[in-house]
Every structure is written in structure tokens, then in C-alpha cells.
Design a protein around this motif. Structure first.
Motif, PDB file in Angstrom:
ATOM      1  N   GLN A  15      24.389   2.069  29.602  1.00 53.44           N
ATOM      2  CA  GLN A  15      24.073   3.335  30.096  1.00 53.44           C
ATOM      3  C   GLN A  15      22.632   3.788  29.835  1.00 53.44           C
ATOM      4  N   ASP A  33      25.922  14.466  28.287  1.00 53.96           N
ATOM      5  CA  ASP A  33      25.767  13.111  27.666  1.00 53.96           C
ATOM      6  C   ASP A  33      26.702  13.254  26.524  1.00 53.96           C
ATOM      7  N   ASP A  35      29.079  11.731  23.606  1.00 52.50           N
ATOM      8  CA  ASP A  35      29.470  10.716  22.893  1.00 52.50           C
ATOM      9  C   ASP A  35      31.040  10.797  22.386  1.00 52.50           C
ATOM     10  N   ARG A  40      31.101   6.642  26.248  1.00 55.59           N
ATOM     11  CA  ARG A  40      30.084   7.652  26.577  1.00 55.59           C
ATOM     12  C   ARG A  40      30.398   8.126  27.766  1.00 55.59           C
ATOM     13  N   ARG A  41      30.432   9.449  28.027  1.00 53.72           N
ATOM     14  CA  ARG A  41      30.333  10.138  29.234  1.00 53.72           C
ATOM     15  C   ARG A  41      28.900  10.653  29.652  1.00 53.72           C
ATOM     16  N   LEU A  42      28.336  10.039  30.563  1.00 53.79           N
ATOM     17  CA  LEU A  42      26.959  10.242  30.976  1.00 53.79           C
ATOM     18  C   LEU A  42      27.054  11.141  32.576  1.00 53.79           C
TER      19      LEU A  42
END
Length: 78
Positions: A15, A33, A35, A40-42
Motif C-alpha cells: 500500500q 487512511d 489502520d 489498512r483501508r486506504l
């Protein structure tokens, strides 16, 4: 019939490398962003200089590309 892409999900192995590409090279901006511990969602998006606005002729919005060129998108009323 679909005539636009509004969301796309892309799985990547690194990522940080993806972030460098999409933000550093393409000029998108980070909108989230997060955690989540195990992942991790970005989220990135196009930096709009004008949010979509309804006008007498339809809906339009404006943005700038990474070189500072203004771009305008318009969805005309049918």
C-alpha cells in the motif's frame, strides 16, 4: 446502462508503493487512511476544486490535473 465509473476497488501487495503511485504520480489525494490492525483501508480521490453542483443545464464540477490544468465535467440534463 452504465456510463461512468464512480468507485473502484483495487487490491495491492504494497500500500505504501500504491500510495506513492496514486498520490505522488497521478495527483490524487488521500481521503481516508485507516489502520484496522489486521489490514489498512486506504482511499484516494480526485481533488475537486468545485464540488458537483446542480445548474440549469445539468450537473457539473471542476478539478485540476497534476500539472495545474483546469478540467470541467458536465452531465447535461436530458
Amino acid at each position: 446502462m452504465f456510463n461512468a465509473i464512480t468507485h473502484s476497488q483495487i487490491f495491492v501487495l504494497d500500500q505504501d508503493e500504491a500510495l506513492d503511485f496514486y498520490v505522488g504520480k497521478l495527483g490524487l489525494e488521500v481521503t481516508a487512511d485507516v489502520d484496522m490492525g489486521f489490514m489498512r483501508r486506504l482511499t484516494v480521490s480526485v481533488p475537486f476544486t468545485e464540488k458537483p453542483t446542480e445548474r440549469p443545464y445539468g450537473i457539473d464540477c471542476a478539478l485540476r490535473d497534476p500539472f495545474g490544468n483546469p478540467i470541467r465535467f458536465t452531465q447535461l440534463k436530458v
